[in-house]
Design a protein around this motif. Structure first.
Motif, short mmCIF file in Angstrom:
data_model
loop_
_atom_site.label_atom_id
_atom_site.label_comp_id
_atom_site.label_asym_id
_atom_site.label_seq_id
_atom_site.Cartn_x
_atom_site.Cartn_y
_atom_site.Cartn_z
N SER A 1 100.21 33.82 60.39
CA SER A 1 100.41 33.27 61.94
C SER A 1 100.12 34.62 63.03
O SER A 1 100.70 34.85 63.71
N LEU A 2 99.14 35.33 62.38
CA LEU A 2 98.72 36.70 63.18
C LEU A 2 98.10 36.48 64.58
O LEU A 2 97.56 35.21 64.70
N ILE A 3 98.33 37.36 65.52
CA ILE A 3 97.85 37.10 66.77
C ILE A 3 96.34 37.41 67.01
O ILE A 3 95.39 37.05 67.63
N LYS A 4 96.20 38.50 65.86
CA LYS A 4 94.85 39.04 65.98
C LYS A 4 94.65 39.82 64.71
O LYS A 4 95.56 40.47 64.16
N LEU A 5 93.42 39.95 64.37
CA LEU A 5 93.09 40.70 63.14
C LEU A 5 91.74 41.10 63.17
O LEU A 5 90.69 40.45 63.58
N THR A 6 91.41 42.19 62.58
CA THR A 6 90.23 42.78 62.27
C THR A 6 90.18 43.21 61.07
O THR A 6 90.90 44.02 60.47
N THR A 7 88.58 43.13 60.34
CA THR A 7 88.42 43.51 59.10
C THR A 7 87.33 44.43 59.31
O THR A 7 86.16 43.74 59.66
#
Lengths: 153, 83
Positions: A77-83
């Protein structure tokens, strides 16, 4: 959550880990926790290398990075994610990969980042070749990486 | 169908990709590996430990018992070392 909360970048050019992290953190009032993990090209006295080349399967790499990122985003339940994942020839000390997670609380942010890295190790189609003074050598997949992934199953 | 090779498989087989026309009875990924190995020692060597061979069919990771169907591209590669 809008899909734009997930950003995936597959690139050959280097990046500034700190600048990426600062940009990621801007405008995040609703979040209480952010985790940034950066993977670097390692050269040690025991195994000194001149460079590392990451070969990849472009179409599959993009789709696998997206798939794994989406799984982490939803599961924790992440708010934001960057890979961010690089390919090409890199020098010791250069960043290879960076994952950043933003969540309400630290547990989800930590676990989301760890899940991402555990899945990228065995599920993202990259192959590492190290070049040293004595020649070139493909880095073998580690059994420990398979076990790290299995604990999430 | 088009076959892609990556990393040490690409080096050992000395090719990036190729077009193949397997006979009708070759229905799965494993059978295609058998067929490629039949008349070519380099393939036989490269595919000798099948646990080290991963495959993707039309850009989807699949197991060796997967049917080829009408897929256009099959990729062979060693275990991945991402991250």
């Amino acid at each position: 959550m809008a899909a734009s909360a997930i950003i995936v970048r597959l690139q050959s050019e280097t990046f500034d880990p700190g600048a990426e992290s600062n940009a990621f953190l801007s405008g995040t009032e609703a979040a209480g926790a952010a985790v940034t993990f950066t993977g670097l090209v390692r050269s040690t006295p025991d195994n000194p290398i001149l460079s590392m080349t990451l070969e990849h399967y472009p179409a599959l790499a993009q789709s696998q990075l997206e798939k794994i990122s989406k799984q982490a985003f939803e599961r924790f339940s992440l708010i934001k994610l960057t890979t961010i994942h690089r390919y090409g020839t890199l020098a010791p000390g250069e960043p290879i990969v960076q994952v950043m997670t933003l969540a309400g609380h630290r547990k989800a942010a930590f676990e989301g980042a760890q899940f991402l890295m555990d899945y990228l190790k065995t599920g993202a189609p990259f192959w590492k070749k190290e070049r040293s003074a004595t020649g070139e050598n493909w880095v073998a997949a580690k059994t420990a990486d398979d076990s790290a992934k299995e604990r999430w199953e | 169908m088009k076959i892609l090779y990556f990393a040490w498989l690409r080096e050992r087989l000395n090719r990036n990709d190729e077009e193949v026309n397997p006979p009708q009875q070759v229905k799965t990924v494993a059978q295609l590996m058998d067929w490629l190995s039949e008349n070519d020692e380099a393939f036989e060597m490269a595919f000798s430990d099948r646990s080290l061979i991963k495959t993707a069919l039309d850009e989807e990771i699949v197991e060796h018992d997967t049917e080829l169907g009408n897929a256009g591209t099959l990729a062979f590669f060693p275990p991945m070392t991402g991250g």
